[in-house]
Design a protein around this motif. Structure first.
Motif, PDB file in Angstrom:
ATOM      1  N   TYR A  10       1.064  -1.268  -0.085  1.00 34.03           N
ATOM      2  CA  TYR A  10      -0.030  -0.158   0.119  1.00 34.03           C
ATOM      3  C   TYR A  10       0.860   1.271   0.108  1.00 34.03           C
ATOM      4  CZ  TYR A  10      -3.605   3.189   1.197  1.00 34.03           C
ATOM      5  OH  TYR A  10      -4.606   4.266   1.404  1.00 34.03           O
ATOM      6  N   TYR A  36      -0.701  12.016   0.386  1.00 37.24           N
ATOM      7  CA  TYR A  36      -1.794  12.999   1.011  1.00 37.24           C
ATOM      8  C   TYR A  36      -1.121  14.548   0.829  1.00 37.24           C
ATOM      9  CZ  TYR A  36      -3.046   9.046   3.935  1.00 37.24           C
ATOM     10  OH  TYR A  36      -3.542   7.811   4.218  1.00 37.24           O
ATOM     11  N   GLY A  89      -4.468  23.473   9.154  1.00 34.70           N
ATOM     12  CA  GLY A  89      -5.710  23.375  10.070  1.00 34.70           C
ATOM     13  C   GLY A  89      -6.595  22.568   9.617  1.00 34.70           C
ATOM     14  N   MET A  90      -6.239  21.570   8.540  1.00 35.79           N
ATOM     15  CA  MET A  90      -7.097  20.779   7.665  1.00 35.79           C
ATOM     16  C   MET A  90      -6.585  19.272   7.888  1.00 35.79           C
ATOM     17  SD  MET A  90      -8.339  22.943   4.543  1.00 35.79           S
ATOM     18  CE  MET A  90      -9.833  21.741   3.890  1.00 35.79           C
ATOM     19  N   GLY A  91      -5.552  18.875   8.439  1.00 29.56           N
ATOM     20  CA  GLY A  91      -5.231  17.467   8.807  1.00 29.56           C
ATOM     21  C   GLY A  91      -4.724  17.273   7.498  1.00 29.56           C
ATOM     22  N   LEU A  92      -4.611  15.676   6.983  1.00 24.55           N
ATOM     23  CA  LEU A  92      -4.185  15.193   6.006  1.00 24.55           C
ATOM     24  C   LEU A  92      -5.192  14.619   5.126  1.00 24.55           C
ATOM     25  CD1 LEU A  92      -1.937  12.972   8.231  1.00 24.55           C
ATOM     26  CD2 LEU A  92      -0.945  14.557   6.064  1.00 24.55           C
ATOM     27  N   LEU A 136      -6.485  12.670   1.426  1.00 24.97           N
ATOM     28  CA  LEU A 136      -5.787  11.675   0.403  1.00 24.97           C
ATOM     29  C   LEU A 136      -5.972  12.227  -0.653  1.00 24.97           C
ATOM     30  CD1 LEU A 136      -4.561   8.681   0.290  1.00 24.97           C
ATOM     31  CD2 LEU A 136      -7.107   7.780   0.426  1.00 24.97           C
ATOM     32  N   ASN A 151      -3.036  -0.064   9.410  1.00 26.37           N
ATOM     33  CA  ASN A 151      -3.409   1.224   9.968  1.00 26.37           C
ATOM     34  C   ASN A 151      -2.050   1.831  10.431  1.00 26.37           C
ATOM     35  OD1 ASN A 151      -6.415   1.208  10.386  1.00 26.37           O
ATOM     36  ND2 ASN A 151      -5.719  -0.929  11.147  1.00 26.37           N
ATOM     37  N   PHE A 201       5.415   7.567   7.015  1.00 30.92           N
ATOM     38  CA  PHE A 201       5.226   8.530   6.212  1.00 30.92           C
ATOM     39  C   PHE A 201       6.863   9.110   5.660  1.00 30.92           C
ATOM     40  CE2 PHE A 201       0.953  10.323   6.093  1.00 30.92           C
ATOM     41  CZ  PHE A 201       0.435   9.753   6.999  1.00 30.92           C
ATOM     42  N   SER A 216      -6.825   4.796  14.771  1.00 27.42           N
ATOM     43  CA  SER A 216      -5.364   5.140  15.030  1.00 27.42           C
ATOM     44  C   SER A 216      -4.839   6.483  15.533  1.00 27.42           C
ATOM     45  CB  SER A 216      -4.614   5.096  13.653  1.00 27.42           C
ATOM     46  OG  SER A 216      -5.171   3.553  13.252  1.00 27.42           O
ATOM     47  N   TYR A 257      -1.650   9.364  15.454  1.00 29.67           N
ATOM     48  CA  TYR A 257      -0.281   9.802  15.007  1.00 29.67           C
ATOM     49  C   TYR A 257       0.265  11.103  15.410  1.00 29.67           C
ATOM     50  CZ  TYR A 257      -0.772   6.545  11.123  1.00 29.67           C
ATOM     51  OH  TYR A 257      -0.916   5.468  10.357  1.00 29.67           O
ATOM     52  N   PRO A 309       4.137  12.857   9.699  1.00 32.15           N
ATOM     53  CA  PRO A 309       3.423  12.066  10.888  1.00 32.15           C
ATOM     54  C   PRO A 309       4.088  10.907  11.095  1.00 32.15           C
ATOM     55  CG  PRO A 309       2.021  13.049   9.231  1.00 32.15           C
ATOM     56  CD  PRO A 309       3.584  13.196   8.608  1.00 32.15           C
ATOM     57  N   PHE A 367      -2.903  13.374  15.588  1.00 35.34           N
ATOM     58  CA  PHE A 367      -3.998  13.108  15.053  1.00 35.34           C
ATOM     59  C   PHE A 367      -4.592  11.813  15.266  1.00 35.34           C
ATOM     60  CE2 PHE A 367      -3.448  16.692  11.817  1.00 35.34           C
ATOM     61  CZ  PHE A 367      -2.009  17.068  11.984  1.00 35.34           C
ATOM     62  N   ARG A 380     -10.508   4.137   9.812  1.00 34.53           N
ATOM     63  CA  ARG A 380     -10.465   3.185   8.369  1.00 34.53           C
ATOM     64  C   ARG A 380     -11.703   2.779   8.498  1.00 34.53           C
ATOM     65  NH1 ARG A 380      -6.894   1.797   4.931  1.00 34.53           N
ATOM     66  NH2 ARG A 380      -5.079   2.043   6.594  1.00 34.53           N
ATOM     67  N   ARG A 424     -12.540   3.483   2.077  1.00 38.17           N
ATOM     68  CA  ARG A 424     -11.991   2.305   3.154  1.00 38.17           C
ATOM     69  C   ARG A 424     -10.618   2.859   3.437  1.00 38.17           C
ATOM     70  NH1 ARG A 424      -9.480  -2.991   2.445  1.00 38.17           N
ATOM     71  NH2 ARG A 424      -9.915  -4.087   4.459  1.00 38.17           N
ATOM     72  N   GLN A 425     -10.004   4.018   3.030  1.00 40.97           N
ATOM     73  CA  GLN A 425      -8.855   4.346   3.333  1.00 40.97           C
ATOM     74  C   GLN A 425      -8.914   5.421   4.638  1.00 40.97           C
ATOM     75  OE1 GLN A 425      -6.619   3.196   1.370  1.00 40.97           O
ATOM     76  NE2 GLN A 425      -8.553   2.357   0.360  1.00 40.97           N
ATOM     77  N   LEU A 426      -7.525   5.393   5.368  1.00 45.31           N
ATOM     78  CA  LEU A 426      -7.568   6.207   6.437  1.00 45.31           C
ATOM     79  C   LEU A 426      -7.869   7.672   6.171  1.00 45.31           C
ATOM     80  CD1 LEU A 426      -4.280   5.370   8.399  1.00 45.31           C
ATOM     81  CD2 LEU A 426      -6.434   5.019   9.093  1.00 45.31           C
ATOM     82  N   PHE A 473      -8.126  11.200   8.512  1.00 38.49           N
ATOM     83  CA  PHE A 473      -7.560  11.669   9.465  1.00 38.49           C
ATOM     84  C   PHE A 473      -8.530  12.889  10.107  1.00 38.49           C
ATOM     85  CE2 PHE A 473      -3.512  10.142   9.925  1.00 38.49           C
ATOM     86  CZ  PHE A 473      -3.044   9.330   8.474  1.00 38.49           C
ATOM     87  N   GLY A 474      -8.336  13.273  11.443  1.00 36.69           N
ATOM     88  CA  GLY A 474      -8.926  14.356  11.960  1.00 36.69           C
ATOM     89  C   GLY A 474      -8.068  15.633  11.824  1.00 36.69           C
ATOM     90  N   SER A 475      -8.435  16.697  12.076  1.00 38.57           N
ATOM     91  CA  SER A 475      -7.712  18.197  11.819  1.00 38.57           C
ATOM     92  C   SER A 475      -6.744  18.155  12.641  1.00 38.57           C
ATOM     93  CB  SER A 475      -8.823  19.120  11.739  1.00 38.57           C
ATOM     94  OG  SER A 475      -9.441  19.368  12.843  1.00 38.57           O
TER      95      SER A 475
END
Lengths: 115, 113
Positions: free
Chosen positions: A31, A35, A40-43, A45, A102, A106, B33, B35, B43, B87, B91, B99-101, B103-105
Motif C-alpha cells: 500500500y 496526502y 488546520g485541515m489535517g491530511l 488523501l 493502520n 510517512f 489510530s 499519529y 506524521p 491526529f 479506516r 476504506r482508506q484512512l 484523519f482528523g484535523s
C-alpha cells in the motif's frame, strides 16, 4: 532500510507548470498513498495504490495523476500547477494485513509553492 | 459521511497528564489510530485500537469506546519533546477510497516548562 523517501524537499512552481513528486519505499509495502496537508485541515488523501499496476482516487484527486509501475515507486504528477496546490505533500506506505494496515510510514514531505 | 472531531489546541505543563479526545460520527470502522507530528516533520504512528478498551505503550495510552463514538490519547509525565500535533484516524468499512484512512484535523499540544 531508508524507509519512505521523497524528492524534492522544496519546490517553487509557476502557475501552469507541471512536475513530478517522487516517492520510494524499500519495505516491500503493498500500500502506498499521497496526502496533502494544509494548515488546520489535517491530511487529505489524493491518490492511493494497493499494488503495482493498481491505483485509485482519494478525497482530493483533481489536478493530480499517479502511476505504480513497481512496488517501490509511486510518483505524483501535477499536470498544470495552480496556486490552490500550494501545500505540503506526504507520501506514505504500509502493509495491508491486520493492524499493519493502520500503521502508515510517512516520508519527510515535499513543500510546494505555486506562484 | 464521516467526521472526526478533535480540539484544535491543548496546553499542559511538564510532568502533567493530558488527554486528547477524538469523537467521530461514522456507521462502522475497523479501528482508531493516533499519529504524532512535530513542526516541519512527518506524521509518525503512535497507536491503534481495534477493540474497545485501553492500549498502553510506555507513557502513551489510547482508548476506544465504540458505543460512545469516542476515543482519546492519554500522555503521561509530559515532556517538552511531546509538544506536537496529534491526529486521530479511522479506516472505515466499505470499498475503494471510503476504506482508506481518514484523519482528523489535529490537536496542537503545547507543553510548558
Amino acid at each position: 532500510n531508508a524507509g519512505v523517501t521523497q524528492t524534492p524537499k522544496f519546490q517553487v512552481l509557476k502557475t501552469g507548470q507541471s512536475m513530478t513528486l517522487q516517492c520510494a519505499q524499500d519495505m516491500n509495502h503493498e500500500y502506498m498513498s499521497w496526502y496533502r496537508q494544509d494548515p488546520g485541515m489535517g491530511l487529505r488523501l489524493i491518490h492511493y495504490s494497493v499494488g503495482a499496476g493498481i491505483t485509485d482516487q482519494g478525497e482530493v484527486p483533481n489536478g493530480y495523476n499517479v502511476s505504480r509501475s513497481t512496488t517501490e515507486d509511486f510518483p505524483l504528477r501535477l499536470l498544470s500547477a495552480a496556486p490552490s496546490q500550494t501545500s505540503v505533500y506526504f507520501c506514505a506506505s504500509s502493509l495491508m494485513t491486520g493492524r499493519s494496515y493502520n500503521e502508515q510510514f510517512f516520508g519527510p514531505g515535499t513543500r510546494l509553492t505555486v506562484l | 459521511g464521516q467526521s472526526l472531531e478533535q480540539p484544535s489546541e491543548v496546553t499542559a505543563v511538564e510532568g502533567a497528564i493530558v488527554q486528547i479526545n477524538c469523537t467521530y460520527q461514522t456507521s462502522g470502522f475497523y479501528g482508531l489510530s493516533w499519529y504524532q507530528q512535530h513542526d516541519g516533520g512527518a506524521p509518525t504512528f503512535l497507536s491503534y485500537n481495534a477493540l474497545d478498551g485501553l492500549e498502553e505503550t510506555g507513557r502513551f495510552s489510547s482508548f476506544l469506546s465504540r458505543s460512545d463514538s469516542y476515543g482519546y490519547l492519554l500522555l503521561q509525565e509530559l515532556q517538552m519533546k511531546d509538544s506536537a500535533s496529534y491526529f486521530c484516524a479511522v479506516r472505515l468499512h466499505g470499498s475503494g477510497s471510503a476504506r482508506q484512512l481518514t484523519f482528523g484535523s489535529g490537536t496542537q499540544l503545547t507543553v510548558l516548562p
